[in-house]
Scaffold this active site. Structure first.
Site, short mmCIF file in Angstrom:
data_model
loop_
_atom_site.label_atom_id
_atom_site.label_comp_id
_atom_site.label_asym_id
_atom_site.label_seq_id
_atom_site.Cartn_x
_atom_site.Cartn_y
_atom_site.Cartn_z
N ARG A 2 -11.14 16.83 10.47
CA ARG A 2 -11.41 17.47 11.77
C ARG A 2 -11.26 16.53 12.96
O ARG A 2 -10.80 16.94 14.02
CB ARG A 2 -12.84 18.01 11.78
CG ARG A 2 -12.95 19.22 10.94
CD ARG A 2 -14.35 19.74 10.93
NE ARG A 2 -14.35 20.81 9.95
CZ ARG A 2 -15.42 21.39 9.48
NH1 ARG A 2 -16.61 21.00 9.90
NH2 ARG A 2 -15.33 22.35 8.60
N HIS B 264 -15.12 20.80 15.99
CA HIS B 264 -14.31 21.64 15.10
C HIS B 264 -13.04 22.00 15.85
O HIS B 264 -13.11 22.45 17.00
CB HIS B 264 -15.09 22.90 14.72
CG HIS B 264 -14.53 23.62 13.54
ND1 HIS B 264 -13.29 24.22 13.58
CD2 HIS B 264 -15.01 23.83 12.30
CE1 HIS B 264 -13.05 24.77 12.40
NE2 HIS B 264 -14.08 24.55 11.60
N GLU C 121 -9.71 22.96 2.32
CA GLU C 121 -10.00 22.69 3.74
C GLU C 121 -9.56 21.28 4.09
O GLU C 121 -9.27 20.47 3.20
CB GLU C 121 -11.50 22.90 4.03
CG GLU C 121 -11.91 24.37 3.91
CD GLU C 121 -13.36 24.65 4.27
OE1 GLU C 121 -14.08 23.71 4.63
OE2 GLU C 121 -13.75 25.82 4.17
N HIS D 140 -19.49 20.95 16.96
CA HIS D 140 -19.77 21.75 15.76
C HIS D 140 -20.86 21.13 14.89
O HIS D 140 -21.66 21.84 14.31
CB HIS D 140 -18.47 21.86 14.96
CG HIS D 140 -18.56 22.69 13.73
ND1 HIS D 140 -18.82 24.04 13.77
CD2 HIS D 140 -18.44 22.37 12.41
CE1 HIS D 140 -18.83 24.53 12.53
NE2 HIS D 140 -18.62 23.52 11.68
N ARG E 284 -17.92 14.25 9.20
CA ARG E 284 -18.26 14.99 7.97
C ARG E 284 -17.03 15.67 7.38
O ARG E 284 -16.26 16.31 8.10
CB ARG E 284 -19.32 16.03 8.29
CG ARG E 284 -19.58 16.99 7.15
CD ARG E 284 -20.74 17.88 7.45
NE ARG E 284 -20.48 18.85 8.50
CZ ARG E 284 -19.87 20.02 8.33
NH1 ARG E 284 -19.42 20.37 7.14
NH2 ARG E 284 -19.72 20.84 9.34
C1 SIN Z 1 -15.63 26.21 8.73
O1 SIN Z 1 -15.62 27.25 8.07
O2 SIN Z 1 -14.62 25.74 9.22
C2 SIN Z 1 -16.95 25.53 8.95
C3 SIN Z 1 -17.48 25.01 7.70
C4 SIN Z 1 -18.00 23.61 7.92
O3 SIN Z 1 -18.43 23.29 9.04
O4 SIN Z 1 -17.92 22.79 6.99
#
Ligand code: SIN
Length: 505
Positions: free
Chosen positions: A283, A236, A116, A344, A379
């Site tokens: 993000r 997000h 991610e 988010h 975060r």
């Molecule tokens: C996501 O799946 O993008 C959200 C998970 C998160 O907020 O860390």
């Protein structure tokens, strides 16, 4: 008057994990969990991505996870906390697995680790694209089996009660509203643990469920706890832009980790202009880049492009996302998915130490409502479920060590609470909520924030809200809306403070 040793407010991962660990270790303690709706209606159950844990010790290391977290937090993380969380992660994961939580594995039986934004390695354990739901279900099942845990659904905590001992505030109980019986009651406790999640519902575009109204922040602020870093609301980048839904459906960050691209109206990738990591930047970077692109193009959304990915494995990996898109007539194998950034995660919150202890004795905060020092300004993806587990563990150990100090001996006068008035003002408050959401969205996304105007508008909304509560009776929508106003004001004030400090430095 009701009594319990421990009152937990909220039934997401932090509250349930804390309850499970404490109940197991201390069967002598009575635990009550109160949640304002049904137990499963939490932010946790919506978490798609998963949990960031270093499990591949060949390619990955604690040092790399620590570095990624610090970088994402942009200078505001507390290193000691980051190290504690990252290093504890494998043990906490083991505890989740021991209760039957299942995370995806490859054909060799190894964890199928996702990537991610902001992570330098594949390290996200996930259960397809419904990791939070899997965890929530397994924890709820376990919780219901403990004789010393009582789970009370449709119970909303209205206010915390404190007393002063040796000039220090101590949390000793709470008023709560029982929605089924339409009554307000008092519960006396030796420890209160706030696990109430965030405040995404303050914004017009959010991935957070309707319950995310900043209740814990407002309860703690009214009781005198310290609230910090509320100016850092994480957006997000990839919420599905479809027909003004609240909450917006999330397209997990894991989809970009899997290889999806973000493109503009012409189908062109544009993130490289902003950051060399492009789709895999953190993000804050990706959301800001999208917002700039939208401003300059005057379009309403950009797109996620998954058309180059293998259809079968994509559908297998993301069954919830693909079926939701299909229901809306979007076929990710041939259509672009419209997306916008949405509120988010609340990176700040109730200030706690490494054991989840707030500035008020006996009052703990865990999970999104807490500001632990892990996240800093932004975060790192999939660090929040991990934070919840680690701080639930820390707090549980601390409660075990300290609860004997607090007894029920002191006497208190229980004030009479005004009669509840319920629920004929829901529509009125829905309108006020929408006004607040628009106000906060305009304020937060503006390049030239007008702090004083925003505070004035909040005060006006507060006056409207009060005028709706006839004869000063308390109403549930009023309480929830008041909590939202408190959280909103804290965000505005802390944004103002940050701007002032930046100008002075
Ligand atoms: C996501 O799946 O993008 C959200 C998970 C998160 O907020 O860390």
């Amino acid at each position: 008057m009701l009594k319990t040793d421990i009152l937990i407010v909220g039934s997401g991962i932090s509250g349930l994990f804390f309850a499970m660990k404490t109940a197991k270790k201390r069967p002598d303690l009575s635990i009550v969990i109160m949640t304002k709706e049904t137990a499963q209606n939490t932010n946790t159950q919506l978490a798609q991505g998963g949990i960031a844990v270093v499990t591949d010790v060949v390619k990955d290391s604690f040092e790399q996870h620590i570095r990624d977290t610090l970088q994402s937090g942009d200078g505001l993380c507390e290193r000691e906390i980051v190290e504690m969380v990252v290093k504890q992660a494998p043990e906490r994961l083991k505890e989740l697995v021991e209760i039957g939580t299942s995370f995806d594995q490859n054909e060799k039986g190894e964890w199928n680790l996702g990537l991610e934004g902001g992570h330098s390695q594949h390290r996200i354990l996930h259960h397809k694209d419904s990791s939070g739901l899997e965890i929530e279900k397994k924890l709820l099942k376990i919780i219901r089996g403990f004789p010393n845990i009582k789970l009370l659904e449709n119970h909303m905590v209205i206010d915390l009660c404190t007393e002063t001992k040796n000039d220090k505030p101590i949390c000793t109980g709470a008023f709560f509203y029982n929605k089924k019986h339409n009554t307000i009651k008092y519960i006396r406790t030796r420890t209160i643990v706030l696990c109430t999640g965030g405040c995404g519902q303050l914004f017009a575009h959010t991935t957070n469920p309707k319950i995310a109204t900043g209740d814990g922040i407002a309860l703690a602020a009214r009781a005198g706890a310290t609230i910090v870093d509320m100016q850092y609301i994480q957006f997000h980048p990839t919420a599905l832009a479809s027909g003004g839904k609240n909450p917006m459906f999330l397209i997990s960050e894991a989809v970009r980790g899997y290889g999806a691209h973000i493109v503009n109206e012409e189908g062109k990738r544009f993130l490289f202009k902003y950051d060399a990591r492009a789709e895999l930047a953190t993000r804050d970077v990706v959301s800001n880049a999208i917002n700039k692109e939208l401003q300059s193009s005057s379009k309403k959304h950009v797109f996620l492009d998954c058309r180059h990915l293998d259809k079968n494995s994509f559908y297998q990996q993301f069954p919830v996302i693909t079926s939701h898109c299909n229901e809306l007539g979007i076929k990710p194998e041939k259509d672009l998915i419209p997306i916008v950034p949405a509120a988010h995660y609340q990176c700040g919150g109730i200030k706690v130490d490494k054991n989840g202890v707030t500035a008020i004795q006996n009052l703990y905060a865990i999970g999104e409502c807490a500001r632990t020092g892990l996240h800093g300004k932004n975060r790192l993806a999939s660090n929040s479920l991990l934070e919840a587990l680690v701080f639930a563990h820390q707090a549980s150990e601390n409660v075990g060590r300290t609860i004997a100090r607090f007894t029920f001996t002191s006497t208190i006068l229980i004030p009479k609470f005004p009669k509840i008035h319920y629920p004929n003002d829901y529509n009125a408050f829905d309108i006020l909520k929408k006004e607040l959401q628009q106000l906060m969205t305009n304020f937060y996304t503006s390049e030239h924030r007008n702090f004083d105007l925003a505070s004035e508008e909040i005060k006006k909304l507060n006056s409207h809200a009060i005028s709706f509560t006839e004869r000063h009776e308390i109403t549930i929508p009023f309480i929830e809306f008041s909590n939202m106003l408190t959280a909103a004001l804290l965000i505005i004030m802390q944004c103002k403070l940050e701007t002032k400090e930046m100008c002075e430095s």
